[in-house]
Design a protein around this motif. Structure first.
Motif, PDB file in Angstrom:
ATOM      1  N   ASP B   7       0.873  -1.185   0.000  1.00 20.82           N
ATOM      2  CA  ASP B   7       0.000   0.000   0.000  1.00 20.82           C
ATOM      3  C   ASP B   7       0.901   1.223   0.000  1.00 20.82           C
ATOM      4  OD1 ASP B   7      -1.951   2.095   0.699  1.00 20.82           O
ATOM      5  OD2 ASP B   7      -3.260   0.423   1.227  1.00 20.82           O
ATOM      6  N   ASP B   8       0.539   2.243  -0.786  1.00 21.08           N
ATOM      7  CA  ASP B   8       1.359   3.464  -0.795  1.00 21.08           C
ATOM      8  C   ASP B   8       1.122   4.300   0.453  1.00 21.08           C
ATOM      9  OD1 ASP B   8      -1.238   3.906  -1.867  1.00 21.08           O
ATOM     10  OD2 ASP B   8      -0.605   5.834  -2.670  1.00 21.08           O
ATOM     11  N   ALA B  32       5.636  -0.283  -0.659  1.00 24.29           N
ATOM     12  CA  ALA B  32       4.862   0.943  -0.885  1.00 24.29           C
ATOM     13  C   ALA B  32       4.289   1.051  -2.299  1.00 24.29           C
ATOM     14  CB  ALA B  32       5.735   2.164  -0.589  1.00 24.29           C
ATOM     15  N   ASN B  33       4.654   0.110  -3.167  1.00 24.15           N
ATOM     16  CA  ASN B  33       4.079   0.102  -4.533  1.00 24.15           C
ATOM     17  C   ASN B  33       4.335  -1.272  -5.157  1.00 24.15           C
ATOM     18  OD1 ASN B  33       6.687   0.146  -6.111  1.00 24.15           O
ATOM     19  ND2 ASN B  33       6.918   2.067  -4.961  1.00 24.15           N
ATOM     20  N   GLY B  34       3.764  -1.485  -6.331  1.00 25.81           N
ATOM     21  CA  GLY B  34       3.863  -2.793  -6.958  1.00 25.81           C
ATOM     22  C   GLY B  34       5.275  -3.218  -7.300  1.00 25.81           C
ATOM     23  N   TRP B  51      -4.828  -1.087  -4.702  1.00 24.79           N
ATOM     24  CA  TRP B  51      -4.962  -0.998  -6.166  1.00 24.79           C
ATOM     25  C   TRP B  51      -4.308   0.284  -6.678  1.00 24.79           C
ATOM     26  CZ3 TRP B  51     -10.069  -2.526  -9.047  1.00 24.79           C
ATOM     27  CH2 TRP B  51      -9.943  -2.246 -10.405  1.00 24.79           C
ATOM     28  N   ASN B  52      -4.800   1.411  -6.184  1.00 24.08           N
ATOM     29  CA  ASN B  52      -4.414   2.714  -6.734  1.00 24.08           C
ATOM     30  C   ASN B  52      -3.118   3.200  -6.073  1.00 24.08           C
ATOM     31  OD1 ASN B  52      -4.704   5.005  -8.269  1.00 24.08           O
ATOM     32  ND2 ASN B  52      -6.275   5.938  -6.988  1.00 24.08           N
ATOM     33  N   MET B  53      -1.971   2.944  -6.737  1.00 23.53           N
ATOM     34  CA  MET B  53      -0.661   3.306  -6.178  1.00 23.53           C
ATOM     35  C   MET B  53       0.208   3.907  -7.273  1.00 23.53           C
ATOM     36  SD  MET B  53       0.312  -0.053  -3.911  1.00 23.53           S
ATOM     37  CE  MET B  53       0.011  -1.236  -5.233  1.00 23.53           C
ATOM     38  N   PRO B  54       1.140   4.782  -6.894  1.00 20.73           N
ATOM     39  CA  PRO B  54       2.080   5.300  -7.883  1.00 20.73           C
ATOM     40  C   PRO B  54       3.135   4.248  -8.247  1.00 20.73           C
ATOM     41  CG  PRO B  54       2.619   6.158  -5.705  1.00 20.73           C
ATOM     42  CD  PRO B  54       1.355   5.351  -5.552  1.00 20.73           C
ATOM     43  N   VAL B  55       3.925   4.537  -9.247  1.00 20.67           N
ATOM     44  CA  VAL B  55       5.048   3.710  -9.742  1.00 20.67           C
ATOM     45  C   VAL B  55       4.512   2.448 -10.448  1.00 20.67           C
ATOM     46  CG1 VAL B  55       7.227   2.571  -9.250  1.00 20.67           C
ATOM     47  CG2 VAL B  55       6.518   4.540  -7.862  1.00 20.67           C
TER      48      VAL B  55
END
Lengths: 171, 122
Positions: B7-8, B32-34, B51-55
């Motif tokens: 999770d971001d 912190a991201n995928g 789901w909704n994360m940067p990078v």
């Protein structure tokens, strides 16, 4: 059609219900709605963030463009995010900013889920948080925003929704 | 059981890890991201991902993760609409949780996944 999406009271009610649910589930705060009304672009005296300390904001794109913001006094934000983590916060720090951003993210997502079956759809951006005493956010002059007022045991707070006018999609 | 939490939001990772620890799951890694999650995914038995994360977002992570393993994935998202849930299920997740959620939802999802895999209590 209403000049503004949230001129339809049922949509406003969706945002109110989602905000109350998100705050109660995540922070434990028993929140109540204390009213809502539309704000024209030039109504600077009603700038919702100008007397607050921290604001989470998330943009909408895709089917409808706009934004939703959630804004708190410092003491309210500290108690809200403290409730999320079971911790006590003394000042607005990284975690408080992150927590306020996550709350606005959940409100936007919850509202999207309620509005989709009504033919209104939009994509969610990543939330951002702005903090500092008397920070001020500007909206386009033409923007008609809907301000939602809430009370809680941790203090009053506000949400504000802005969605650009568009034709309703067929169901 | 090794669990990966993606999770971001640092606050959401803390909430998740606290719930897992209280349920007796102490072998938890976080990302912190995928992209960071892929780097830390070796040997994990279960993934909870935003789901909704940067990078790299959650769906992109799921697609990459599925190239090497069928370990269960639960997506945790604010995107609770029917269209989004279907999209997530097609990407290869096993289950989903819609934010906001309470801590016991996390633990009940683990129990449910273990029972489906035949590893749960009788």
């Amino acid at each position: 059609m209403s000049k503004h999406l949230l001129g339809n009271e049922s949509f406003t009610q969706d945002f109110i219900e989602v905000t109350i649910e998100v705050l109660f589930t995540m922070t434990g705060l028993d929140v109540e709605s204390s009213g809502f009304y539309e704000i024209e672009g030039h109504s600077q005296g009603l700038d919702v963030t100008s007397c607050m300390d921290i604001t989470g904001i998330l943009g909408f794109s895709g089917g409808r463009r706009g934004s939703v913001l959630l804004t708190f006094k410092e003491e309210t934000a500290l108690k809200a995010v403290g409730g999320m983590l079971g911790m006590e916060f003394k000042e607005i720090d990284y975690y408080v900013r992150d927590g306020v951003g996550e709350l606005v993210n959940m409100i936007a997502g919850g509202a999207k889920a309620k509005l989709q079956p009504k033919g209104l759809d939009f994509e969610l951006s990543i939330p951002n948080t702005i903090s500092g005493p008397a920070h001020k956010l500007s909206a386009p002059d033409s923007a008609v925003r809907t301000r939602l007022d809430f009370t809680s045991p941790a203090g009053i707070f506000f949400a504000e929704i802005y969605l650009q006018e568009a034709v309703l999609l067929p169901l | 059981m090794k669990i990966l939490v993606v999770d971001d939001s640092a606050v959401m990772r803390k909430i998740m890890i606290k719930a897992l620890n209280e349920g007796g799951y102490t072998d938890v890694v976080e990302a912190a991201n995928g992209l960071e999650a892929l780097e830390k995914s070796a040997g994990v038995d279960l993934v909870f991902t935003d789901w909704n994360m940067p990078v790299m977002d959650g769906l992109a992570f799921v697609k990459e993760f599925r190239k090497t393993t069928q370990k269960p994935i639960v997506i945790i998202t604010t995107e609770g609409g029917k269209k989004e849930v279907l999209e997530a299920m097609k990407s290869g997740i096993n289950d989903y949780i819609v934010k906001p959620f309470s801590a016991n939802v996390i633990l009940s999802k683990i129990e449910s996944l273990l029972q489906k895999s035949g590893c749960g209590p009788d």
